[in-house]
Motif scaffolding. Structure first.
Motif, short mmCIF file in Angstrom:
data_model
loop_
_atom_site.label_atom_id
_atom_site.label_comp_id
_atom_site.label_asym_id
_atom_site.label_seq_id
_atom_site.Cartn_x
_atom_site.Cartn_y
_atom_site.Cartn_z
N THR A 1 1.21 -1.36 0.15
CA THR A 1 -0.24 0.23 -0.01
C THR A 1 0.93 1.99 0.00
O THR A 1 1.57 1.13 0.07
N ASP A 2 0.16 2.04 -0.77
CA ASP A 2 1.35 3.49 0.12
C ASP A 2 1.62 3.33 1.51
O ASP A 2 2.75 4.21 0.81
N PHE A 3 1.30 3.34 2.52
CA PHE A 3 1.79 3.69 3.59
C PHE A 3 2.60 2.22 3.88
O PHE A 3 3.76 3.25 4.07
N ASP A 4 2.34 1.69 3.69
CA ASP A 4 3.93 0.83 3.49
C ASP A 4 4.77 1.13 2.92
O ASP A 4 5.74 1.61 3.07
N GLU A 5 4.93 2.15 1.66
CA GLU A 5 5.38 2.14 1.14
C GLU A 5 6.64 3.47 1.37
O GLU A 5 7.04 3.72 1.86
N LEU A 6 5.33 4.16 2.54
CA LEU A 6 5.94 5.39 3.36
C LEU A 6 6.46 5.36 3.93
O LEU A 6 7.81 5.68 4.04
N ILE A 7 6.26 4.10 4.94
CA ILE A 7 7.06 3.66 5.89
C ILE A 7 8.64 3.11 5.47
O ILE A 7 9.16 3.67 6.21
N THR A 8 8.45 2.55 4.38
CA THR A 8 9.60 1.52 3.70
C THR A 8 10.44 3.00 3.38
O THR A 8 12.13 2.92 3.65
N MET A 9 9.85 3.79 2.97
CA MET A 9 10.81 5.86 2.58
C MET A 9 11.13 5.79 3.87
O MET A 9 12.50 6.68 3.51
N THR A 10 10.41 5.96 4.18
CA THR A 10 10.94 6.86 5.92
C THR A 10 12.18 5.95 6.61
O THR A 10 13.04 5.98 6.58
N ARG A 11 11.70 4.67 6.95
CA ARG A 11 13.20 4.31 7.06
C ARG A 11 14.23 3.71 6.71
O ARG A 11 15.39 4.15 7.25
N GLN A 12 14.34 4.72 4.79
CA GLN A 12 15.17 3.97 4.06
C GLN A 12 16.17 5.15 4.32
O GLN A 12 17.27 5.64 4.63
N ALA A 13 14.95 6.47 4.17
CA ALA A 13 16.24 7.56 5.10
C ALA A 13 16.42 8.02 5.91
O ALA A 13 17.33 8.55 5.60
N GLY A 14 16.29 7.36 6.63
CA GLY A 14 16.69 7.31 8.53
C GLY A 14 18.00 6.44 8.21
O GLY A 14 18.38 6.33 8.99
N GLU A 15 18.10 4.54 7.25
CA GLU A 15 19.35 4.58 7.55
C GLU A 15 20.01 5.08 6.70
O GLU A 15 21.67 5.27 7.29
N GLY A 16 19.84 5.40 5.87
CA GLY A 16 21.24 7.12 5.29
C GLY A 16 21.25 7.84 5.61
O GLY A 16 22.70 8.43 5.43
N LEU A 17 20.41 8.58 6.80
CA LEU A 17 21.13 9.69 7.16
C LEU A 17 22.16 8.89 8.64
O LEU A 17 22.64 9.48 8.65
N ALA A 18 21.68 8.11 9.12
CA ALA A 18 22.53 7.11 9.90
C ALA A 18 23.65 7.18 9.36
O ALA A 18 24.99 6.97 9.84
N ARG A 19 24.65 6.74 7.91
CA ARG A 19 25.82 6.67 6.78
C ARG A 19 25.70 7.63 7.03
O ARG A 19 27.59 8.14 7.36
N ILE A 20 25.15 9.02 7.05
CA ILE A 20 25.87 10.25 6.21
C ILE A 20 26.31 11.40 7.66
O ILE A 20 27.29 11.68 7.96
N VAL A 21 25.67 10.51 8.68
CA VAL A 21 26.09 11.60 10.53
C VAL A 21 27.48 11.24 10.20
O VAL A 21 27.95 11.80 11.38
N LYS A 22 27.72 9.73 9.28
CA LYS A 22 29.34 9.50 10.37
C LYS A 22 30.35 9.67 9.87
O LYS A 22 31.13 9.42 9.82
N LEU A 23 30.24 10.53 8.38
CA LEU A 23 31.12 10.72 7.37
C LEU A 23 31.60 12.22 8.06
O LEU A 23 31.98 12.97 8.91
#
Length: 97
Positions: free
Chosen positions: A2-24
């Motif tokens: 669903t659109d909501f599942d996709e939103l949750i997945t995208m939010t998690r991916q953004a968080g995982e990406g942010l976790a990598r970025i802050v370590k730069l």
């Protein structure tokens, strides 16, 4: 999915990406360096939001746990709002199941 599942997945991916970025290396220094240009461009509020977000994310002890909790809460909210019968909305607190 669903659109909501996709939103949750995208939010998690953004968080995982942010976790990598802050370590730069030097990301904090770069952000501080951009404070004056942001102010001159009239986007200081946005810049301060980024500074607070970086500080908050750096302070997290367990990013995967944070993302798991966020995902569970988003699923609970979406489930409650979009799957509950209309007459029950507002009667039970989210997460009380």
């Amino acid at each position: 999915m669903t659109d909501f599942d996709e939103l949750i997945t995208m939010t998690r991916q953004a968080g995982e990406g942010l976790a990598r970025i802050v370590k730069l290396p030097m990301i904090g220094s770069l952000l501080k360096t951009m404070r004056l240009p942001a102010k001159m461009a009239g986007v200081l509020d946005l810049h301060e939001f980024l500074e607070r977000g970086l500080a908050t994310f750096l302070a997290l002890d367990d990013v995967p746990h944070f993302l798991d909790t966020m995902e569970q809460r988003m699923q609970a909210v979406f489930s409650h709002v979009f799957e509950a019968p209309l007459e029950t909305l507002g009667e039970r607190p989210i997460g009380s199941d």
